[in-house]
Design a protein around this motif. Structure first.
Motif, PDB file in Angstrom:
ATOM      1  N   ASP A 248      -5.144   0.771  -4.083  1.00  0.00           N
ATOM      2  CA  ASP A 248      -5.082   0.147  -2.755  1.00  0.00           C
ATOM      3  C   ASP A 248      -5.111  -1.371  -2.953  1.00  0.00           C
ATOM      4  OD1 ASP A 248      -7.874  -0.945  -2.601  1.00  0.00           O
ATOM      5  OD2 ASP A 248      -8.430   1.169  -2.611  1.00  0.00           O
TER       6      ASP A 248
ATOM      7  N   PHE B 294       0.823  -1.210   0.000  1.00  0.00           N
ATOM      8  CA  PHE B 294       0.000   0.000   0.000  1.00  0.00           C
ATOM      9  C   PHE B 294       0.857   1.259   0.000  1.00  0.00           C
ATOM     10  CE2 PHE B 294      -2.990   2.960   2.429  1.00  0.00           C
ATOM     11  CZ  PHE B 294      -3.683   3.315   1.281  1.00  0.00           C
TER      12      PHE B 294
ATOM     13  N   GLN C 195       1.922   1.734  -3.500  1.00  0.00           N
ATOM     14  CA  GLN C 195       0.804   2.182  -4.334  1.00  0.00           C
ATOM     15  C   GLN C 195       0.562   3.675  -4.168  1.00  0.00           C
ATOM     16  OE1 GLN C 195      -2.075  -0.706  -2.828  1.00  0.00           O
ATOM     17  NE2 GLN C 195      -2.018  -1.836  -4.756  1.00  0.00           N
ATOM     18  N   LYS C 196       0.616   4.158  -2.934  1.00  0.00           N
ATOM     19  CA  LYS C 196       0.419   5.588  -2.686  1.00  0.00           C
ATOM     20  C   LYS C 196       1.550   6.396  -3.318  1.00  0.00           C
ATOM     21  CE  LYS C 196      -0.015   5.368   1.817  1.00  0.00           C
ATOM     22  NZ  LYS C 196      -0.198   5.844   3.213  1.00  0.00           N
TER      23      LYS C 196
ATOM     24  N   LEU D  49      -5.798   0.227   5.370  1.00  0.00           N
ATOM     25  CA  LEU D  49      -6.555   1.411   4.944  1.00  0.00           C
ATOM     26  C   LEU D  49      -7.087   2.196   6.138  1.00  0.00           C
ATOM     27  CD1 LEU D  49      -8.505   0.091   1.837  1.00  0.00           C
ATOM     28  CD2 LEU D  49      -6.601   1.683   1.867  1.00  0.00           C
TER      29      LEU D  49
END
Length: 333
Positions: A292, A246, A249-250, A332
Motif C-alpha cells: 500500500d 494503490f 500495488q494490489k 485505503l
C-alpha cells in the motif's frame, strides 16, 4: 418564422453535440498531465509500469509523462526546478533537501518499494556464506551517500564489519558502470541491483549469495514525492495519482511474476523474459514491493538510522514534516 425555428433547432443540435463531445469518449479536456521523473529504469519499480500499462492512471483522469532522470541528485534537481511534478526516488533525497533548509520541502506521499533492492554477488560460488568472510576482501560498493551504499554499510556493521577498516571498499565507480567493472575483474564481491545480479548468474560471472533488502529491514526505499507547494495546489491530482498507485500495488500482489513480466516487458525492450520473471519473483518473495502507499513511521525512522550509521544524517526529520499519508489513508478507506 419557420426559418427562425429551423435555426434554433440547428443551434440546439450543435450545442448538444458539443456537450456530448465534452462529456464522452476520452474526456481529454478534463485530463490532467503529471510529469514523473524516475531515478532509474528498474524492475524494482514494476508496480509503476503496471499502473501505466494497464491504464490505471488514465482511469483516474491522469496523463502521465515518464522520464528517467538517472540519479538521485538529477531527479531532485528536476523536481526542485519544476522540470517534473512528481519524483520516484529514495526518501533520503527529501531529507537531504530538508537538511539544507528548503522553504518548499519535498513531501513523500506514496511509497512504492519497502526494502533495499540490491544483492551481494560473489565472483566465486560459495556454499555456506558467512558475512565475516568479507573481511580482508575487495568489495565493489555503490555510490557514497546513496541509499544502496548506506543499506550495504548498515548490513556490514550489523555483522560486526567496519566497511572502512575490515575490507577494501571501492565506491568511486559510476552506478551504470559497476556491473561492467566487476565483470572485468574489479572486486571479489559486488553490490548489484537487478537485473544485473541475475544476468551475472546466467552468464556465469557471479553468484547471488545474500540480499541487502532482507538484511537491512523495511525502509521507505523508493517513494513518490512532490514539492509541498505542488501538493497544496493539486490535492485532487495527488489523490488520483495515489489511487492509481494503490490499484497497481494490489494487482502486483494478486498476480504471478510471469503475469507481471508480460505487462512490464515493453518498458524493457532489451531484457530477456526469463530474467525479468526471475527478478520480479525475487523481489516479490522478499517483499520489496510495498502493498500500500503508506509511508510507515517505523520504516521512516529505520531509514534515518541507516543514514545516521553511514554518517550522512545531520538532523533527524520528524515523520510528519516530510510525509503526508492523507492521500494513502483515504484510498485505503
Amino acid at each position: 418564422m419557420l426559418r427562425r425555428r429551423w435555426l434554433a433547432a440547428a443551434l440546439a443540435a450543435v450545442m448538444l453535440a458539443v456537450l456530448a463531445a465534452g462529456c464522452g469518449g476520452g474526456g481529454n479536456k478534463d485530463t490532467v498531465k503529471v510529469r514523473i521523473g524516475e531515478v532509474t529504469r528498474s524492475l524494482f519499480y514494476a508496480p509503476q509500469y503496471v499502473a501505466i500499462a494497464k491504464d490505471m492512471f488514465k482511469k483516474e483522469g491522469l496523463e502521465v509523462e515518464l522520464t528517467t532522470t538517472a540519479g538521485g541528485d538529477k531527479t531532485m534537481t528536476a523536481l526542485l526546478s519544476g522540470g517534473i511534478d512528481v519524483a520516484l526516488v529514495g526518501s533520503e533525497t527529501s531529507i537531504y533537501v530538508y537538511q539544507q533548509g528548503s522553504d518548499d520541502p519535498i513531501i513523500n506521499f506514496a511509497q512504492l518499494t519497502q526494502t533495499d533492492g540490491t544483492f551481494l554477488v560473489s565472483r566465486e560460488e560459495i556454499g555456506d556464506f558467512d558475512w565475516n568472510s568479507l573481511k580482508g576482501k575487495v568489495f565493489l560498493g555503490q555510490r557514497k551517500g546513496g541509499m544502496p551504499q548506506m543499506a550495504g554499510e548498515f548490513t556490514l556493521k550489523k555483522y560486526g564489519i567496519d566497511p572502512q577498516k575490515d575490507l577494501t571498499l571501492i565506491q568511486n565507480v559510476e552506478f551504470a558502470n559497476i556491473p561492467a567493472a566487476f565483470a572485468s575483474g574489479t572486486g571479489e564481491y559486488v553490490q548489484l541491483f537487478e537485473p544485473q545480479a541475475s544476468i551475472m548468474e546466467k552468464e556465469g560471472k557471479g553468484h547471488v549469495i545474500a540480499s541487502f533488502g532482507t538484511e537491512s529491514g523495511k525502509l521507505p526505499y523508493t517513494v513518490f514525492m512532490a514539492k509541498e507547494s505542488y501538493i497544496d495546489k493539486n490535492k485532487d491530482t495527488v489523490q488520483k495519482f495515489t489511487n492509481a498507485v494503490f490499484a497497481a500495488q494490489k494487482w502486483v500482489q494478486d498476480h504471478s511474476a510471469e503475469e507481471i513480466a508480460d505487462v512490464v516487458l515493453p518498458f524493457f525492450p532489451d531484457a530477456e523474459r526469463d530474467i525479468v520473471v526471475k527478478v520480479i519473483d525475487r523481489y516479490k518473495q522478499q517483499g520489496s514491493y510495498a502493498t500500500d502507499p503508506i509511508v510507515d513511521e517505523a520504516e521512516w525512522n529505520n531509514l534515518q538510522d541507516v543514514m545516521e550509521s553511514a554518517g550522512e544524517l545531520k538532523t533527524r526529520a520528524e515523520h510528519g514534516k516530510l510525509v503526508n499519508n492523507t492521500f494513502a489513508e483515504k484510498v485505503l478507506k
